[in-house]
Design a protein around this motif. Structure first.
Motif, PDB file in Angstrom:
ATOM      1  N   ASP A  87      36.086  38.361  44.619  1.00  0.00           N
ATOM      2  CA  ASP A  87      35.551  39.724  44.796  1.00  0.00           C
ATOM      3  C   ASP A  87      36.684  40.733  44.947  1.00  0.00           C
ATOM      4  O   ASP A  87      36.674  41.813  44.352  1.00  0.00           O
ATOM      5  CB  ASP A  87      34.645  39.785  46.043  1.00  0.00           C
ATOM      6  N   PHE A  88      37.693  40.323  45.764  1.00  0.00           N
ATOM      7  CA  PHE A  88      38.800  41.243  45.985  1.00  0.00           C
ATOM      8  C   PHE A  88      39.597  41.464  44.699  1.00  0.00           C
ATOM      9  O   PHE A  88      40.029  42.573  44.403  1.00  0.00           O
ATOM     10  CB  PHE A  88      39.729  40.705  47.090  1.00  0.00           C
ATOM     11  N   PHE A  89      39.772  40.378  43.919  1.00  0.00           N
ATOM     12  CA  PHE A  89      40.518  40.502  42.659  1.00  0.00           C
ATOM     13  C   PHE A  89      39.773  41.423  41.692  1.00  0.00           C
ATOM     14  O   PHE A  89      40.373  42.248  41.004  1.00  0.00           O
ATOM     15  CB  PHE A  89      40.713  39.122  42.019  1.00  0.00           C
ATOM     16  N   GLU A  90      38.414  41.326  41.672  1.00  0.00           N
ATOM     17  CA  GLU A  90      37.606  42.191  40.791  1.00  0.00           C
ATOM     18  C   GLU A  90      37.760  43.648  41.204  1.00  0.00           C
ATOM     19  O   GLU A  90      37.919  44.536  40.355  1.00  0.00           O
ATOM     20  CB  GLU A  90      36.137  41.757  40.885  1.00  0.00           C
ATOM     21  N   HIS A  91      37.745  43.909  42.524  1.00  0.00           N
ATOM     22  CA  HIS A  91      37.928  45.269  43.045  1.00  0.00           C
ATOM     23  C   HIS A  91      39.320  45.799  42.658  1.00  0.00           C
ATOM     24  O   HIS A  91      39.466  46.942  42.202  1.00  0.00           O
ATOM     25  CB  HIS A  91      37.766  45.257  44.564  1.00  0.00           C
ATOM     26  N   LEU A  92      40.335  44.934  42.822  1.00  0.00           N
ATOM     27  CA  LEU A  92      41.713  45.316  42.499  1.00  0.00           C
ATOM     28  C   LEU A  92      41.843  45.657  41.012  1.00  0.00           C
ATOM     29  O   LEU A  92      42.469  46.654  40.634  1.00  0.00           O
ATOM     30  CB  LEU A  92      42.649  44.151  42.856  1.00  0.00           C
ATOM     31  N   LEU A  93      41.235  44.857  40.150  1.00  0.00           N
ATOM     32  CA  LEU A  93      41.321  45.065  38.716  1.00  0.00           C
ATOM     33  C   LEU A  93      40.664  46.383  38.310  1.00  0.00           C
ATOM     34  O   LEU A  93      41.192  47.139  37.496  1.00  0.00           O
ATOM     35  CB  LEU A  93      40.650  43.887  37.995  1.00  0.00           C
ATOM     36  N   LYS A  94      39.465  46.681  38.931  1.00  0.00           N
ATOM     37  CA  LYS A  94      38.762  47.923  38.590  1.00  0.00           C
ATOM     38  C   LYS A  94      39.563  49.146  39.026  1.00  0.00           C
ATOM     39  O   LYS A  94      39.657  50.136  38.306  1.00  0.00           O
ATOM     40  CB  LYS A  94      37.385  47.932  39.262  1.00  0.00           C
ATOM     41  N   GLU A  95      40.139  49.069  40.215  1.00  0.00           N
ATOM     42  CA  GLU A  95      40.929  50.190  40.733  1.00  0.00           C
ATOM     43  C   GLU A  95      42.157  50.426  39.843  1.00  0.00           C
ATOM     44  O   GLU A  95      42.489  51.564  39.502  1.00  0.00           O
ATOM     45  CB  GLU A  95      41.370  49.881  42.167  1.00  0.00           C
ATOM     46  N   LEU A  96      42.807  49.331  39.453  1.00  0.00           N
ATOM     47  CA  LEU A  96      43.983  49.425  38.589  1.00  0.00           C
ATOM     48  C   LEU A  96      43.593  49.986  37.228  1.00  0.00           C
ATOM     49  O   LEU A  96      44.269  50.859  36.666  1.00  0.00           O
ATOM     50  CB  LEU A  96      44.623  48.040  38.434  1.00  0.00           C
ATOM     51  N   GLY A  97      42.463  49.534  36.696  1.00  0.00           N
ATOM     52  CA  GLY A  97      41.996  49.997  35.401  1.00  0.00           C
ATOM     53  C   GLY A  97      41.665  51.474  35.415  1.00  0.00           C
ATOM     54  O   GLY A  97      41.967  52.205  34.459  1.00  0.00           O
ATOM     55  N   LYS A  98      41.075  51.906  36.514  1.00  0.00           N
ATOM     56  CA  LYS A  98      40.705  53.318  36.629  1.00  0.00           C
ATOM     57  C   LYS A  98      41.938  54.215  36.601  1.00  0.00           C
ATOM     58  O   LYS A  98      41.972  55.257  35.951  1.00  0.00           O
ATOM     59  CB  LYS A  98      39.928  53.519  37.937  1.00  0.00           C
ATOM     60  N   ARG A  99      42.973  53.785  37.321  1.00  0.00           N
ATOM     61  CA  ARG A  99      44.203  54.586  37.379  1.00  0.00           C
ATOM     62  C   ARG A  99      44.924  54.593  36.032  1.00  0.00           C
ATOM     63  O   ARG A  99      45.468  55.598  35.611  1.00  0.00           O
ATOM     64  CB  ARG A  99      45.137  54.042  38.458  1.00  0.00           C
TER      65      ARG A  99
END
Length: 906
Positions: A718-730
């Motif tokens: 879950d944390f990795f998915e959150h990290l990936l989305k945040e990184l993708g957004k930026r």
């Protein structure tokens, strides 16, 4: 006429003594029986003056030979034979280490030690025979001092079919030592005179069979035949029932009962031959030129070609791509002007040339050919200039070191008329004219003529160019140089026509006559031109530079040819020089270094029998040594080690790795000592073979931790998915940045810098001189080091381009994206605007302007601003680019594709 120098021969050189003793020790304790003149044919009719044949002492119970053979092999670090391979014994000696000296002295030792008297030296070519004759003449006094006044010249003669009585009386019937030197062509056919009966019914061939001569074969690989079928020459030698055969060469194809080995590696490492330096010279192609090279006809029915290409922002580079009929080279090149209207006229065919049209002109290229032939004369000129500089440098260095060693330079040329041309007004050919011009320039150049000023007594006639250079070629009966008919297509001397053979013989005699004189400074001749047909007919220890002037080829890249200059040099008193700083041979070729190096390395390694998959004695010795086995134990372990590798199918009967070689780590040794050191021995064996270049043993690097491709749970999903989305957004947001450039400062700096860089540039033709040294690796593999590169420039004529200022500005604008006015302001302030018409210089200027622009943009960034609503597709941000190498090589997929409907191929 210059004094003939007497070569001083050393009688105690260890490597030569070892080779001689290896043969002598073969017959130690082997009982012999002298059968005298008991003749097998009592009905033979003899002439009044004729005697009976006298045989060599016969070997009785030759089983002792195998014991001796194994002992000799053990002492010489060679694999020990399990059985005798007939009566052939192989001696391997590197070119230039005194092979002829060794076998002539071996003959005298066999005569003195065992009483063998009948010897036959068989040579494959006239050239080698002439060399043997010359050696006997030179060694005469040396051997007299060693063998109580025995004059070898009185006991040796050359077979002549016109004088069969000579071989009958001086060879067959004599009780004294007798050495006959024969060309293999003299007796390898039934029609040879020696095989025919004379008026008394006597057949000399049968007499020779009876006396069992000892046969020495010089260069046996030249008469070996194929794997499946022996040559007629080899069969003929076996038919005369030799007592035994000694085979001497540096490049054996087959090894029969090898008893001595002095290979290229050992000779090189122990300074028994000259070191080798290679210089290659090749022209670079001006980027304005519509260069095309037909590389190959591909399996998918395309023609792969090489031409200049450019992409926006990049530099013009050579590129290979595939084309078919109708393809435009202008489009393929990225719209380079020199290729405008150049079209591939028809689909390529493997049996036809590639046809490229440009208006009414047609360019036809065979595979491997290019349309760039500019600069051939310039390339030859630079080669000759390099050879002259090399010659003078080496001569000056020798004299400054206190060595009175005269330097010789040998030029190999591809045609006699390049040296002597009856069609020219002064009789000089193209190469000779260039040599004379360059030589006359150099002897007045203060940088190079110091040698003549410091040592005037040694170079009294250096100004007379006619005396310092000479050509030696095949000559006719009137001593007139002639071309050897079909030489290019006939590398086997035995296939030459009778007249051509006679012409070659006369040429060899001329060059051999000078051998003794050439090392004297009283003889001004120092530069020798020779046709390749004579390349094995002559060598001289004082050749320090070899230069091949054949255009566009690397025929010099052969071990035999380079062998002409490998012997250690001698001084004016005939004494051999062993200083490795003095003994260096420079080879100059008209070729690209990588191509030349590959060809030379391949030839050296092939001729020395190097096989990356072969487990030689050297491999086993190094393996056991690296595994820590004591020196005295290595010798006794070598045979069991090889035997066990064979039994476990790691190597085959010829000692070559099998497909099962990769299982080496799983085998278990039987021999006690091998078993004790098993792990280290197997490890060192793998390393040694891998270093040799084999691919039959896969090595896993134990220092690298293998990658486990399973799942890891260092963070939660879950944390990795959150990290990936945040990184993708930026990362998805696109950003605009503004720069502010001081136009005047940019233009001024560009102009100042480019004027400095262009001040000494000319529209010149460029050559690269690449220089590398020869070296050997631990596995005895011959290689050339990475080269150092020197650029040479010459004013270029005939390449004046028609670029207008508008075209020049457009080219710079396209690659830099600068405004046209800014570019105009820059180039209008150039001191030399004309040279921008040259594409190489225009390319150089464009890249410099581009670099300067990048610097100013980096300094002038004012703001960064994210652009609202303008984002990348998040799903593609982390995708890796898929790069297919075949796609990179297939330029048709990158540049353009033709209309399939217009193709004429199926």
């Amino acid at each position: 006429m210059a004094n003939r120098i007497s070569f001083q021969f050393e009688d105690g050189l260890k490597f030569q003594q070892d080779a001689i003793k290896s043969v002598i020790n073969l017959f130690k304790g082997v009982s012999r029986q002298d059968e005298g003149t008991i003749y097998y044919n009592l009905n033979r009719i003899k002439k009044i003056t004729e005697g009976d044949p006298v045989r060599n002492p016969q070997l009785v119970k030759p089983t002792r030979l195998l014991h001796n053979l194994r002992e000799v092999q053990l002492n010489n670090r060679l694999f020990m034979a399990q059985e005798l391979q007939g009566n052939n014994f192989t001696i391997e000696m590197e070119t230039g280490t005194g092979k002829t000296y060794v076998y002539l002295r071996t003959i005298l030792e066999l005569y003195r030690t065992y009483g063998f008297t009948k010897f036959m030296i068989v040579v494959p070519t006239i050239a080698i025979r002439k060399g043997v004759e010359k050696s006997i003449d030179m060694l005469r006094d040396h051997f007299k001092s060693l063998y109580h006044g025995l004059d070898i010249k009185n006991h040796a003669f050359v077979y002549d079919s016109k004088s069969l009585n000579k071989i009958s009386s001086s060879f067959v019937e004599t009780r004294d030592l007798s050495i006959v030197i024969m060309n293999i062509q003299a007796f390898n056919k039934d029609s040879n005179k020696i095989r025919q009966s004379d008026e008394g019914g006597q057949i000399l061939w049968e007499d020779i069979k009876y006396i069992n001569p000892i046969v020495i074969i010089d260069e046996p690989q030249k008469i070996e035949g194929t794997t499946k079928k022996k040559s007629a020459s080899l069969e003929a030698i076996e038919m005369i029932n030799p007592l035994f055969i000694l085979r001497y060469s540096a490049t054996h194809k087959k090894l029969f009962n090898q008893i001595y080995k002095l290979d290229s590696y050992d000779a090189y490492q122990h300074n028994l031959v000259k070191k080798i330096e290679v210089k290659t010279i090749h022209g670079t192609i001006p980027k304005d030129y519509p260069y095309v090279r037909y590389v190959e006809f591909t399996k998918d029915l395309y023609a792969k070609i090489e031409l200049f290409c450019v992409e926006q922002g990049g530099m013009i580079r050579k590129k290979q791509l595939k084309v078919r009929g109708g393809d435009s080279l202008y489009e393929c090149s990225g719209n380079l002007e020199q290729y405008r209207n150049m079209i591939v006229m028809e689909d390529p065919h493997k049996l036809k040339k590639l046809i490229i049209g440009k208006w009414d002109d047609r360019l036809e290229l065979a595979v491997g050919e290019s349309n760039f032939n500019i600069g051939d004369e310039e390339a030859v000129r630079i080669q000759i200039r390099l050879a002259l500089k090399s010659h003078l440098e080496k001569q000056y260095r020798n004299l400054r070191a206190g060595k009175k060693i005269k330097v010789l330079t040998l030029f190999f040329i591809d045609a006699v008329n390049k040296f002597r041309d009856n069609q020219s007004a002064d009789g000089r050919g193209e190469y000779l004219r260039i040599f004379d011009e360059e030589y006359n320039k150099m002897i007045v150049d203060t940088q190079w003529n110091k040698i003549f000023k410091e040592y005037p007594e040694l170079f009294k006639e250096y100004k007379n160019v006619h005396k310092v250079r000479e050509g030696y070629f095949a000559v006719d009966k009137n001593k007139k140089a002639v071309e050897v008919e079909n030489w290019e297509n006939t590398m086997d001397e035995g296939k030459l026509k009778a007249k051509s053979q006679e012409d070659v013989d006369r040429g060899i005699e001329l060059i051999l006559e000078k051998k003794d004189e050439l090392i004297s400074f009283e003889e001004p001749l120092a530069f020798i031109f020779s046709h390749s047909a004579l390349r094995e007919g002559w060598d001289n220890p004082n050749v320090f530079t070899l230069c091949t002037l054949k255009k566009g080829g690397s025929d010099i890249a052969k071990k035999q040819e380079i062998g002409r200059g490998l012997r250690l040099s001698v001084d004016i008193d005939g004494n051999r020089c062993t200083d490795e700083k003095i003994n260096e041979l420079t080879v100059i070729a008209n070729d690209h270094y990588d191509h030349f190096a590959e060809a030379l390395q391949q030839d050296f390694n092939e001729s020395s029998g190097f096989n990356k998959d072969e487990v030689t004695y050297d491999v086993i010795y190094k393996t056991l040594q690296d595994a820590g086995i004591p020196e005295d134990k290595i010798m006794e372990l070598a045979e069991p080690f090889k035997s066990e590798l064979k039994q476990q199918n790691i190597i085959n009967k010829d000692g070559v790795l099998t497909r099962d070689a990769k299982k080496i780590e799983n085998i278990t040794f039987i021999h006690k000592t091998l078993k004790e050191h098993s792990i280290l021995i197997k490890k060192k064996f793998i390393e040694t073979m891998q270093a040799k270049g084999t691919k039959k043993i896969v090595i896993i690097n134990g220092d690298e931790v293998p990658v486990d491709n399973g799942k890891h749970s260092f963070i939660s999903e879950d944390f990795f998915e959150h990290l990936l989305k945040e990184l993708g957004k930026r990362m998805s947001q696109r950003t605009m940045y503004q720069v502010q450039i001081d136009s005047d400062a940019f233009i001024e700096e560009s102009v100042t810098e480019l004027n400095d860089l262009l001040r000494y540039k000319r529209v010149k033709y460029e050559y690269n001189i690449e220089t590398g040294k020869v070296e050997y690796d631990e596995q005895k593999k011959f290689r050339l080091s990475d080269p150092s590169v020197q650029n040479v420039f010459y004013e270029l004529e005939g390449m004046d381009t028609q670029k207008s200022q508008f075209e020049i500005i457009n080219y710079i604008m396209y690659h830099t994206m600068l405004p046209r006015l800014a570019i105009y302001r820059i180039i209008s302030k150039f001191e030399k605007t004309e040279i921008l018409k040259n594409q190489d210089i225009l390319d150089f200027v464009t890249q410099k302007i581009k670099e300067k622009l990048t610097d100013f943009m980096a300094k002038g960034v004012v703001t960064y601003e994210a652009i609202d609503g303008y984002v990348f597709d998040e799903s593609t941000i982390f995708e890796t680019d898929q790069i297919d190498l075949s796609m990179l090589n297939d330029a048709t997929s990158l540049v353009f594709k033709t209309n399939a409907d217009s193709r004429r191929a199926v």
